[in-house]
Structures are given as structure tokens and as C-alpha cells.
Design a protein around this motif. Sequence first.
Motif, PDB file in Angstrom:
ATOM      1  N   VAL A  18       0.832  -1.079   0.045  1.00  0.00           N
ATOM      2  CA  VAL A  18       0.025  -0.017   0.284  1.00  0.00           C
ATOM      3  C   VAL A  18       0.855   1.291  -0.076  1.00  0.00           C
ATOM      4  CG1 VAL A  18      -1.681   1.307   1.213  1.00  0.00           C
ATOM      5  CG2 VAL A  18      -1.680  -1.364   1.279  1.00  0.00           C
ATOM      6  N   ARG A  19       0.671   2.241  -0.860  1.00  0.00           N
ATOM      7  CA  ARG A  19       1.236   3.293  -1.044  1.00  0.00           C
ATOM      8  C   ARG A  19       0.410   4.543  -0.518  1.00  0.00           C
ATOM      9  NH1 ARG A  19       5.659   0.928  -1.177  1.00  0.00           N
ATOM     10  NH2 ARG A  19       6.447   0.103  -3.078  1.00  0.00           N
ATOM     11  N   LYS A  20       0.754   5.426   0.451  1.00  0.00           N
ATOM     12  CA  LYS A  20      -0.343   6.346   0.604  1.00  0.00           C
ATOM     13  C   LYS A  20       0.173   7.647   0.436  1.00  0.00           C
ATOM     14  CE  LYS A  20      -2.650   3.843   4.329  1.00  0.00           C
ATOM     15  NZ  LYS A  20      -3.048   3.731   5.856  1.00  0.00           N
ATOM     16  N   ASP A  21      -0.283   8.739   0.010  1.00  0.00           N
ATOM     17  CA  ASP A  21       0.156  10.042   0.198  1.00  0.00           C
ATOM     18  C   ASP A  21      -1.291  11.080   0.286  1.00  0.00           C
ATOM     19  OD1 ASP A  21      -1.079  10.401  -2.267  1.00  0.00           O
ATOM     20  OD2 ASP A  21       0.590  10.102  -3.447  1.00  0.00           O
ATOM     21  N   THR A  22      -0.899  12.442  -0.037  1.00  0.00           N
ATOM     22  CA  THR A  22      -2.049  13.190   0.383  1.00  0.00           C
ATOM     23  C   THR A  22      -3.304  13.170  -0.536  1.00  0.00           C
ATOM     24  OG1 THR A  22      -1.010  14.898  -1.142  1.00  0.00           O
ATOM     25  CG2 THR A  22      -0.716  15.153   1.143  1.00  0.00           C
ATOM     26  N   ARG A  23      -3.035  12.324  -1.690  1.00  0.00           N
ATOM     27  CA  ARG A  23      -4.096  12.004  -2.708  1.00  0.00           C
ATOM     28  C   ARG A  23      -5.034  10.814  -2.185  1.00  0.00           C
ATOM     29  NH1 ARG A  23      -0.676  10.631  -7.795  1.00  0.00           N
ATOM     30  NH2 ARG A  23       0.429   9.747  -5.777  1.00  0.00           N
ATOM     31  N   GLY A  24      -4.573  10.095  -1.363  1.00  0.00           N
ATOM     32  CA  GLY A  24      -5.326   8.751  -0.823  1.00  0.00           C
ATOM     33  C   GLY A  24      -4.327   7.322  -0.846  1.00  0.00           C
ATOM     34  N   CYS A  75     -11.380  -8.264  -0.528  1.00  0.00           N
ATOM     35  CA  CYS A  75     -12.497  -7.261  -0.077  1.00  0.00           C
ATOM     36  C   CYS A  75     -12.181  -5.861  -0.474  1.00  0.00           C
ATOM     37  CB  CYS A  75     -13.022  -7.626   1.515  1.00  0.00           C
ATOM     38  SG  CYS A  75     -14.574  -6.691   1.707  1.00  0.00           S
ATOM     39  N   LEU A  76     -12.856  -5.293  -1.461  1.00  0.00           N
ATOM     40  CA  LEU A  76     -12.499  -4.145  -2.002  1.00  0.00           C
ATOM     41  C   LEU A  76     -13.179  -2.794  -1.179  1.00  0.00           C
ATOM     42  CD1 LEU A  76     -12.380  -4.748  -5.686  1.00  0.00           C
ATOM     43  CD2 LEU A  76     -10.329  -4.824  -4.035  1.00  0.00           C
ATOM     44  N   GLU A 101     -10.684 -12.358   8.208  1.00  0.00           N
ATOM     45  CA  GLU A 101     -11.167 -10.913   7.907  1.00  0.00           C
ATOM     46  C   GLU A 101     -10.308 -10.440   6.999  1.00  0.00           C
ATOM     47  OE1 GLU A 101     -12.960  -6.907  10.001  1.00  0.00           O
ATOM     48  OE2 GLU A 101     -12.098  -8.432  11.227  1.00  0.00           O
ATOM     49  N   LEU A 102     -10.997 -10.157   5.834  1.00  0.00           N
ATOM     50  CA  LEU A 102     -10.441  -9.458   4.721  1.00  0.00           C
ATOM     51  C   LEU A 102     -11.326  -7.961   4.544  1.00  0.00           C
ATOM     52  CD1 LEU A 102     -10.400 -12.213   1.880  1.00  0.00           C
ATOM     53  CD2 LEU A 102      -8.437 -11.601   3.418  1.00  0.00           C
ATOM     54  N   ALA A 107      -5.585  -4.337   3.835  1.00  0.00           N
ATOM     55  CA  ALA A 107      -4.930  -4.575   2.377  1.00  0.00           C
ATOM     56  C   ALA A 107      -4.650  -6.191   2.246  1.00  0.00           C
ATOM     57  CB  ALA A 107      -3.763  -3.902   2.284  1.00  0.00           C
ATOM     58  N   ASN A 108      -5.314  -7.159   2.748  1.00  0.00           N
ATOM     59  CA  ASN A 108      -5.303  -8.455   2.662  1.00  0.00           C
ATOM     60  C   ASN A 108      -6.106  -9.161   1.511  1.00  0.00           C
ATOM     61  OD1 ASN A 108      -7.189  -8.469   4.274  1.00  0.00           O
ATOM     62  ND2 ASN A 108      -6.552  -9.915   5.771  1.00  0.00           N
TER      63      ASN A 108
END
Length: 184
Positions: A18-24, A75-76, A101-102, A107-108
Motif C-alpha cells: 500500500v502506498r499512501k500520500d495526500t491524494r489517497g 474485499c475491496l 477477516e478481509l 489490504a489483505n
Amino acid sequence: MDIIKTKIPGCYEIHKIVRKDTRGRLVKTFSEKTFQEMALHRNFPEVYYSVSNKNVLRGLHFQIPSQHHVKLVACLQGSILDAVVDLRIESPTYGENILVELNPDKANMLYIPAGCAHGFYSLTENTIFLNKTSTGYSQKHDRGIHWDSCGIDWPTNKPIVSEKDKHLIDFASYNSPFRYQEAI
């Protein structure tokens, strides 16, 4: 990706990058190189998704040979309890299950080997479930076992299920065509 063995041989919980930044955030859901290095199946010619309401239970489904398949599920949106039951005769975990649990925050996802039944329970409204399969759907090979016949610790004994799933055979009565292969 972190690939974690479950108690069922050949079944893995995969934690995605998972890559996170100010956009999401951006989530890598598949890496052919990683799967190749782990000797996991890499070709998923059919991809499905379903949208489920809270308390919906789908499963426990699988396809028999010659159209049996590996599944890669996630699970999206929302959250699910994902269940896998080992149907492979002579497997050290034959008849046993796992419940994971997904959800998108974790992010699994699960990599499910052929010869296992699969189902899930929706914990939230508007749950979006993604299912990649290594073979196409075949009505002739489509099978299932009853959701409450395998000792799975579901959150309720009165889920919302389809008419088809209400009438599936109990695990104890199912004559499995699957055989365990140690080199999974």
C-alpha cells in the motif's frame, strides 16, 4: 507483498503493498514476479466481483475436476469473514477450516488452492468482494457444501443465503474427488 502460510497447506493470506500520500492510496493487488518466486499459480483468466448486504453469506463453493480452480480473493469495500475448508483427501487438514477477516484497510487477500471450498460472510453493507479464478465458471462442475456443516465459527446461525446455498449437501455426506498433493 507479505505471503503468510495458513494452517491449510497451499492456502496463504497475502498482505498487499500500500502506498499512501495526500491524494489517497494505491494498492498493488498482484505481482507475477512474487507469485512466481513463491511457486503460486499466476494465470487468472476470469475475474468476478459481487456486492453484498450486511449478514449475507455466500458459499461454500468450489468446482470439481476437470474445471477445479485456484482462487485469489479480496474485499475491496466493507469487510468480510472469508472461509476456506480443505476438501482434499489425505491432506493433513482435511475437513478443517480457516476464517480470515478481509478488508481494504488491512489490504489483505487469500490465495486458495484447488480442492478447497470457499465462502464469505459480509460484515458490512455494500461489501464488494473480488474473486479471481484459474479456470472459467462451469455450471457442469459447480458444486458446494452447506455453510453450517463444517464447524465454521460464523457470527450468526441465521445469515441471508441464496436458495441454492440453502440446499447444498452437508460436508459429512460429500464424497470428495480431490486428492492432496504434498508439493503444493
